[in-house]
Enzyme design. Structure first.
Site, PDB file in Angstrom:
ATOM      1  N   ARG A  69       0.723  -1.159   0.109  1.00 59.56           N
ATOM      2  CA  ARG A  69       0.053  -0.099   0.004  1.00 59.56           C
ATOM      3  C   ARG A  69       0.821   1.177   0.189  1.00 59.56           C
ATOM      4  O   ARG A  69       2.173   1.261   0.431  1.00 59.56           O
ATOM      5  CB  ARG A  69      -1.085   0.193   1.066  1.00 59.56           C
ATOM      6  CG  ARG A  69      -2.101  -1.132   1.176  1.00 59.56           C
ATOM      7  CD  ARG A  69      -3.003  -0.948   2.491  1.00 59.56           C
ATOM      8  NE  ARG A  69      -2.370  -1.254   3.510  1.00 59.56           N
ATOM      9  CZ  ARG A  69      -1.531  -0.637   4.469  1.00 59.56           C
ATOM     10  NH1 ARG A  69      -1.730   0.997   4.461  1.00 59.56           N
ATOM     11  NH2 ARG A  69      -1.143  -1.031   5.719  1.00 59.56           N
ATOM     12  N   TYR A 197      -1.453  -3.292  -7.032  1.00 62.64           N
ATOM     13  CA  TYR A 197      -1.247  -4.228  -5.798  1.00 62.64           C
ATOM     14  C   TYR A 197      -2.536  -3.940  -4.838  1.00 62.64           C
ATOM     15  O   TYR A 197      -3.168  -3.275  -4.750  1.00 62.64           O
ATOM     16  CB  TYR A 197      -0.164  -3.586  -5.165  1.00 62.64           C
ATOM     17  CG  TYR A 197       0.126  -4.206  -3.789  1.00 62.64           C
ATOM     18  CD1 TYR A 197       0.635  -5.293  -3.492  1.00 62.64           C
ATOM     19  CD2 TYR A 197      -0.484  -3.564  -2.573  1.00 62.64           C
ATOM     20  CE1 TYR A 197       0.700  -6.214  -2.174  1.00 62.64           C
ATOM     21  CE2 TYR A 197      -0.690  -4.363  -1.497  1.00 62.64           C
ATOM     22  CZ  TYR A 197      -0.001  -5.570  -1.232  1.00 62.64           C
ATOM     23  OH  TYR A 197      -0.057  -6.261   0.059  1.00 62.64           O
ATOM     24  N   LYS A 206      -9.651  -2.228   1.265  1.00 62.40           N
ATOM     25  CA  LYS A 206      -9.285  -1.180   2.379  1.00 62.40           C
ATOM     26  C   LYS A 206     -10.112   0.054   2.008  1.00 62.40           C
ATOM     27  O   LYS A 206     -10.603   0.814   2.719  1.00 62.40           O
ATOM     28  CB  LYS A 206      -7.784  -0.798   2.153  1.00 62.40           C
ATOM     29  CG  LYS A 206      -6.957  -2.173   2.630  1.00 62.40           C
ATOM     30  CD  LYS A 206      -7.246  -2.505   4.092  1.00 62.40           C
ATOM     31  CE  LYS A 206      -6.226  -3.730   4.636  1.00 62.40           C
ATOM     32  NZ  LYS A 206      -6.386  -4.350   5.982  1.00 62.40           N
ATOM     33  N   HIS A 226     -11.061  -2.252  11.515  1.00 59.63           N
ATOM     34  CA  HIS A 226      -9.629  -3.137  11.070  1.00 59.63           C
ATOM     35  C   HIS A 226      -9.658  -4.256  11.852  1.00 59.63           C
ATOM     36  O   HIS A 226      -8.862  -4.348  12.615  1.00 59.63           O
ATOM     37  CB  HIS A 226      -8.496  -2.563  10.814  1.00 59.63           C
ATOM     38  CG  HIS A 226      -7.406  -2.986   9.961  1.00 59.63           C
ATOM     39  ND1 HIS A 226      -6.115  -2.570  10.316  1.00 59.63           N
ATOM     40  CD2 HIS A 226      -7.289  -4.074   9.374  1.00 59.63           C
ATOM     41  CE1 HIS A 226      -5.363  -3.321   9.551  1.00 59.63           C
ATOM     42  NE2 HIS A 226      -6.062  -4.059   8.919  1.00 59.63           N
ATOM     43  N   SER A 248      -1.446  -3.725  10.574  1.00 60.91           N
ATOM     44  CA  SER A 248      -1.366  -4.644   9.462  1.00 60.91           C
ATOM     45  C   SER A 248      -0.027  -5.516   9.570  1.00 60.91           C
ATOM     46  O   SER A 248       0.813  -4.961  10.254  1.00 60.91           O
ATOM     47  CB  SER A 248      -0.869  -3.833   8.143  1.00 60.91           C
ATOM     48  OG  SER A 248      -2.020  -2.970   8.125  1.00 60.91           O
ATOM     49  N   CYS A 250       0.376  -7.880  11.758  1.00 57.57           N
ATOM     50  CA  CYS A 250       0.785  -8.050  13.382  1.00 57.57           C
ATOM     51  C   CYS A 250       0.137  -9.501  13.728  1.00 57.57           C
ATOM     52  O   CYS A 250      -0.087  -9.482  14.844  1.00 57.57           O
ATOM     53  CB  CYS A 250       0.407  -7.130  13.961  1.00 57.57           C
ATOM     54  SG  CYS A 250       1.540  -5.520  13.876  1.00 57.57           S
ATOM     55  N   ASP A 275      -9.572  -9.683   8.766  1.00 66.16           N
ATOM     56  CA  ASP A 275      -9.123  -8.252   8.416  1.00 66.16           C
ATOM     57  C   ASP A 275      -9.844  -7.191   8.779  1.00 66.16           C
ATOM     58  O   ASP A 275      -9.654  -6.124   9.338  1.00 66.16           O
ATOM     59  CB  ASP A 275      -8.476  -8.372   6.989  1.00 66.16           C
ATOM     60  CG  ASP A 275      -7.760  -7.164   6.837  1.00 66.16           C
ATOM     61  OD1 ASP A 275      -6.588  -6.679   7.408  1.00 66.16           O
ATOM     62  OD2 ASP A 275      -7.839  -6.516   5.806  1.00 66.16           O
ATOM     63  N   ARG A 364       1.896 -12.011  -0.613  1.00 65.03           N
ATOM     64  CA  ARG A 364       0.567 -12.298  -0.189  1.00 65.03           C
ATOM     65  C   ARG A 364      -0.196 -13.765  -0.947  1.00 65.03           C
ATOM     66  O   ARG A 364       0.297 -14.071  -1.886  1.00 65.03           O
ATOM     67  CB  ARG A 364      -0.306 -11.163  -0.561  1.00 65.03           C
ATOM     68  CG  ARG A 364       0.056  -9.778  -0.072  1.00 65.03           C
ATOM     69  CD  ARG A 364      -0.277  -9.871   1.225  1.00 65.03           C
ATOM     70  NE  ARG A 364      -0.008  -8.422   1.983  1.00 65.03           N
ATOM     71  CZ  ARG A 364      -0.779  -7.971   3.073  1.00 65.03           C
ATOM     72  NH1 ARG A 364      -1.905  -8.302   3.462  1.00 65.03           N
ATOM     73  NH2 ARG A 364      -0.420  -6.745   3.677  1.00 65.03           N
TER      74      ARG A 364
HETATM   75  C1  OXD Z   1      -3.382  -4.666   5.410  1.00 69.06           C
HETATM   76  C2  OXD Z   1      -3.862  -5.763   4.874  1.00 69.06           C
HETATM   77  O1  OXD Z   1      -2.197  -4.023   4.814  1.00 69.06           O
HETATM   78  O2  OXD Z   1      -4.594  -6.213   5.314  1.00 69.06           O
HETATM   79  O3  OXD Z   1      -3.440  -4.240   6.392  1.00 69.06           O
HETATM   80  O4  OXD Z   1      -3.613  -6.093   3.646  1.00 69.06           O
HETATM   81 MN    MN Z   2      -5.328  -5.212   7.064  1.00 69.22          MN
END
Ligand code: OXD
Ligand code: MN
Length: 581
Positions: A69, A197, A206, A226, A248, A250, A275, A364
């Site tokens: 991102r 991306y 998002k 989130h 993100s 974590c 998420d 990913r």
């Molecule tokens: C983030 C995702 O960046 O879930 O939080 O992709």
């Molecule tokens: Mn996320």
């Protein structure tokens, strides 16, 4: 192609602006997905992985400058700058629209324009919301099929309801100098140019389900967060649902799919989402939640048999991998998976161990939720699930205890607002710097954080049956720099305490910053955490916390007059308790 005039008019306008060769309305069928995969295989957008070990799995290598991102290129364009707040980049809507128009002009010449109607949330849920993404990327189409309820059923709902989020996306030339992700929350609109991306291009995720939805949720009285959603089933068959917000990369996906340790006979974790969570107060006064997504777009590195066996089990068929490495026999590979040595790195070059990681740190997987062995059918329930506990957590080496419980809703909101975490590779910027990340929403809140906290606080009076709020930290280190808590499946031990607190069947120690477990109440059977380490994990360093409360105060004040008074009062209460300690 649609009976909805507003939708057709918008499609016509975009067609005139972007000049595509063709228009394809996505129906969401399996044949369409296959066709998209075949197209990508033929134009190099997909590389086929080993179809014997990984049937239906493909690799996409993104442009090396387009791997995460881009928060610095992401804007919230409200008519008043203060409505976007210091937490967002802002541009006046007219200025943003005119910049984007220049970028989009003629950008789809020689390309097909795909129209993707999608529904965020179960197709028949009153909590769900719909959108239409226009894109020139077949990779986006394939991902949206796995990540959302996409196609004809969504279009029918949009035509019935007449409202939808408009998302316009083009990969452009993938030039970082010509890349912007613009949000127009007042118009329920997104425009994204120059990136293919995930979070920049799969607009349902998002952009819609967090930035636009958070704004919409405030006006309509709900919450777009989130957060992962899990069901924690205890041996008596009772299930408590927990929503948890972490920044993100974590460990949300790992926690969402956790397998309890072997001594937790009869316990089970059910996965509803990893998420995003949309919540609304139900008629019974409880918060009811849905996961607006239908799939996982998870971070691959670190995913392994030991850390997340359920994720591995769902990734050996029908998955899209982005920017991972490949073994000599064509299997996907990433750091932490196992001790095989890959043949090719994420850029498609022969793997050189001295040349950095084989898989990109933000590589990913995309996979449909139903492939997860711990998937809960409740993820399809139109009414959602009732949430017993909300958990906030950050990545903090120091200071923050393993778990603490707030003493009230407002205190919980303060805990969320004060969250901080070390940054990760999910964003293009520097990694490992501690930054405030309230409710893990720093990159995703579509309006001024001060107003967002006020919105959270407004629920306090709405119901007497709100969830309890907790804060956890799996990442505390000792003086030798070693993690003090084993994490992963062992986090069940903390979840158990949280659930028992919700049922009022375990006590707690009152501290100035919240309630923590009596050390003996966290089950340490089967792990090598010494009682002294446990004590240290729950220890509150009063002096250091006084400093933290000052820093929190400064942070809250940086939002000026808009900072809600109730949050200030709550911070002062905790600061006083620390001074008296
Ligand atoms: C983030 C995702 O960046 O879930 O939080 O992709
Ligand atoms: Mn996320």
């Amino acid at each position: 192609m649609t009976t909805l005039k507003e939708l057709q008019t918008w499609i016509d306008q975009v067609t005139e602006l972007t000049q595509p060769d063709d228009i394809h309305w996505c129906d969401g069928s399996e044949e369409e997905y296959r066709g998209m995969a075949d197209l990508l295989l033929s134009n190099g957008g997909f590389v086929e992985l080993n179809q014997e070990t990984h049937p239906g799995c493909y690799l996409h290598r993104s442009d090396p400058s387009d791997v995460a991102r881009v928060e610095h290129l992401t804007f919230v364009c409200t008519s008043q700058e203060e409505d976007a707040g210091p937490n967002n980049n802002w541009l006046a809507p007219d200025e943003a629209r005119s910049r984007m128009k220049d970028l989009f002009r003629g950008c789809m010449q020689g390309r097909t324009m795909y129209v993707i109607p999608y529904c965020m949330g179960p197709i028949d849920s009153p909590l769900s919301r719909c959108g239409v993404e226009i894109t020139d990327s077949p990779y986006v189409v394939a991902n949206m099929k796995l990540m959302t309820r996409m196609g004809s059923a969504a279009l029918r709902r949009i035509e019935r309801e007449g409202t939808f989020v408009k998302g316009l996306h083009s990969i452009g030339e993938l030039d970082p100098e010509r890349r912007f992700i613009m949000h127009f929350p007042e118009d329920l609109e997104i425009q994204s140019f120059g990136s293919g991306y995930g979070g920049n291009a799969l607009l349902g995720k998002k952009c819609h389900a967090l930035r636009i939805a958070s704004y919409q949720a405030r006006t309509e009285g709900w919450l777009a967060e989130h957060m992962l959603i899990v069901g924690v089933e205890s041996p008596d068959g009772e299930v408590h649902y927990v929503a948890a917000a972490f920044p993100s990369a974590c460990g949300k996906t790992n926690l969402a799919m956790m397998i309890p340790p072997s001594n937790y006979d009869g316990w089970k974790i059910w996965t509803l989402g990893d998420d995003i969570c949309w919540m609304r107060v139900g008629d019974d006064g409880r918060l009811w939640a849905i996961n607006p997504e239908a799939g996982f777009f998870g971070v691959a590195p670190g995913t392994a048999e030991k850390t997340n066996p359920n994720a591995l089990a769902m990734l050996d068929h029908d998955a899209i991998f982005t920017n991972v490495a490949v073994t000599a026999d064509g299997q996907p590979w990433w750091e932490g998976l196992d001790d095989r040595v890959p043949a090719t790195d994420w850029k498609g070059n022969p793997y050189d161990p001295d040349g950095g990681p084989a898989a990109h740190p933000n590589s990913r997987f995309t996979v449909h939720m139903s492939q997860c062995p711990s998937y809960s059918e409740k993820a399809e329930a139109p009414e959602g699930v009732p949430i017993s506990a909300i958990v906030f957590g950050g990545r903090r080496e120091q200071l923050v205890p393993l778990v603490m419980e707030s003493v009230s809703w407002n205190h919980g909101v303060l805990m969320g607002a004060a969250m901080a975490s070390e940054t990760t590779a999910a964003n293009i910027d520097t990694v490992g710097v501690v930054r405030r990340d309230p409710m893990a929403m720093k990159p995703f809140c579509g309006y001024n954080f001060a107003d967002y906290w006020a919105h959270w606080l407004s629920f306090a009076g709405a119901s007497g049956h709100l969830p309890k709020i907790f804060h956890v930290n799996w990442f505390r280190k000792d003086s030798d720099g070693r993690f003090m808590w084993p994490g992963f499946g062992e986090n069940m031990r903390v979840l158990e305490w949280i659930v028992r607190r919700c049922k009022n069947d375990v006590g707690a120690v009152e501290t100035p910053i919240g309630r923590v477990p009596h050390p003996g109440d966290v089950d340490l059977d089967g792990i090598s955490v010494e009682p002294a380490t446990m004590k240290a994990l729950l220890d509150i360093d009063v002096e250091a916390w006084r400093g933290e409360l000052d820093a929190i105060g400064e942070y809250l004040e940086s939002y000026g007059d808009r900072t809600p008074a109730a949050l200030r009062v709550e911070r002062q209460r905790v600061a006083r308790a620390l001074n008296d300690a």
